[in-house]
Design a protein around this motif. Structure first.
Motif, mmCIF file in Angstrom:
data_model
loop_
_atom_site.group_PDB
_atom_site.id
_atom_site.type_symbol
_atom_site.label_atom_id
_atom_site.label_comp_id
_atom_site.label_asym_id
_atom_site.label_seq_id
_atom_site.Cartn_x
_atom_site.Cartn_y
_atom_site.Cartn_z
ATOM 1 N N ALA A 1 -7.073 1.861 -3.658
ATOM 2 C CA ALA A 1 -6.493 0.538 -3.890
ATOM 3 C C ALA A 1 -6.576 0.110 -5.358
ATOM 4 C CB ALA A 1 -7.179 -0.501 -3.028
ATOM 5 N N LEU B 1 -12.169 4.038 3.190
ATOM 6 C CA LEU B 1 -12.653 2.864 2.474
ATOM 7 C C LEU B 1 -13.896 3.218 1.668
ATOM 8 C CD1 LEU B 1 -12.529 0.150 5.303
ATOM 9 C CD2 LEU B 1 -10.730 0.764 3.678
ATOM 10 N N ALA C 1 -6.894 -2.789 -6.245
ATOM 11 C CA ALA C 1 -7.864 -3.893 -6.254
ATOM 12 C C ALA C 1 -9.243 -3.450 -6.732
ATOM 13 C CB ALA C 1 -7.976 -4.496 -4.853
ATOM 14 N N ARG C 2 -9.511 -2.160 -6.708
ATOM 15 C CA ARG C 2 -10.816 -1.673 -7.167
ATOM 16 C C ARG C 2 -11.064 -2.083 -8.615
ATOM 17 N NH1 ARG C 2 -12.255 4.258 -5.224
ATOM 18 N NH2 ARG C 2 -14.174 3.562 -6.237
ATOM 19 N N TYR D 1 0.819 -1.209 0.000
ATOM 20 C CA TYR D 1 0.000 0.000 0.000
ATOM 21 C C TYR D 1 0.854 1.261 0.000
ATOM 22 C CZ TYR D 1 -4.389 -2.499 1.011
ATOM 23 O OH TYR D 1 -5.499 -3.290 0.953
ATOM 24 N N CYS E 1 -9.859 -15.663 0.910
ATOM 25 C CA CYS E 1 -11.100 -14.900 0.834
ATOM 26 C C CYS E 1 -11.987 -15.389 1.971
ATOM 27 C CB CYS E 1 -11.799 -15.106 -0.508
ATOM 28 S SG CYS E 1 -13.297 -14.102 -0.685
ATOM 29 N N TYR F 1 -12.373 -5.675 -8.567
ATOM 30 C CA TYR F 1 -13.770 -5.796 -8.143
ATOM 31 C C TYR F 1 -14.719 -5.329 -9.246
ATOM 32 C CZ TYR F 1 -11.720 -6.591 -3.571
ATOM 33 O OH TYR F 1 -10.982 -7.093 -2.526
ATOM 34 N N TYR G 1 -18.344 -1.690 -1.967
ATOM 35 C CA TYR G 1 -18.809 -2.297 -3.210
ATOM 36 C C TYR G 1 -19.914 -3.280 -2.859
ATOM 37 C CZ TYR G 1 -15.034 -0.614 -6.203
ATOM 38 O OH TYR G 1 -14.186 0.169 -6.949
ATOM 39 N N LEU H 1 -18.548 -5.524 0.181
ATOM 40 C CA LEU H 1 -17.175 -5.532 0.656
ATOM 41 C C LEU H 1 -16.694 -4.101 0.731
ATOM 42 C CD1 LEU H 1 -14.987 -4.901 -1.864
ATOM 43 C CD2 LEU H 1 -15.673 -7.201 -2.504
ATOM 44 N N TRP H 2 -15.681 -3.885 1.551
ATOM 45 C CA TRP H 2 -15.027 -2.575 1.676
ATOM 46 C C TRP H 2 -13.593 -2.727 1.210
ATOM 47 C CZ3 TRP H 2 -17.650 1.710 3.382
ATOM 48 C CH2 TRP H 2 -18.857 1.500 4.044
ATOM 49 N N THR H 3 -13.084 -1.699 0.532
ATOM 50 C CA THR H 3 -11.688 -1.695 0.114
ATOM 51 C C THR H 3 -11.165 -0.259 0.187
ATOM 52 O OG1 THR H 3 -10.164 -2.630 -1.538
ATOM 53 C CG2 THR H 3 -12.009 -1.336 -2.385
#
Length: 176
Positions: free
Chosen positions: A132, A159, A134-135, A25, A69, A138, A162, A126-128
């Protein structure tokens, strides 16, 4: 790659995985980033394993955990309130940085969504972290941003939430 249920014996390997991921990160999160201590992260995994509704799966590559996961029943009040009927909450989606872009996250997400549907959930959340990478993953899986936000003190990051109302589409080739 092999998917299996996690056991409490996996806790330390899961903590190591998450801490290695957290260190990545620093590339995008800025100087406010706070990396949790090993003990703090271990406490998170103790809570996950103590939740009787929590489902934790791991992906193994060459006998080592390469991703995980976890999901459980969604609850109001940031996970502390009453259950949200029909909604699951993905609480941990992590892949070992050395194994990014090898399809591990996509396999874990398909596995989780399939299990959620089988368990009777009609939606998931989910929260991210807001910034990130990673978005993109998703979104490629069909998850949509809700507009809800919160601050995660453990990482000192904002955060975004999603959600998906149906089984997400598999990510496009080369995206996971």
């Amino acid at each position: 790659m092999t998917l299996r249920n996690a056991t409490t014996a996996d806790r330390h390997a899961l903590v190591d995985l998450v801490l290695r991921r957290d260190r990545t990160y620093a590339d995008w999160a800025g100087p406010e980033l706070r990396i949790p201590s090993r003990d703090e992260e271990l406490a998170h995994w103790h809570r996950r394993f103590a939740d009787p509704l929590q489902r934790i799966r791991v992906a193994e590559v060459d006998g080592s955990i390469a991703g995980t996961c976890a999901w459980t029943q969604a609850r109001t009040g940031h996970g502390l309130g009453p259950p949200i009927h029909g909604r699951a909450h993905v609480s941990a989606m992590f892949v070992e940085p050395a194994h990014w872009r090898q399809g591990i996250a996509a396999s874990l997400m398909r596995d989780a969504v399939s299990a959620m549907v089988e368990a009777g959930f009609t939606s998931a959340q989910l929260w991210t972290p807001e910034g990130a990478p990673a978005r993109r993953f998703y979104e490629a899986c069909g998850w949509t941003v809700t507009g809800a936000t919160l601050h995660m003190p453990e990482l000192n990051l904002p955060l975004v939430m999603y959600e998906t109302s149906t089984a997400p589409a598999p990510p496009r080739p080369g995206r996971a």
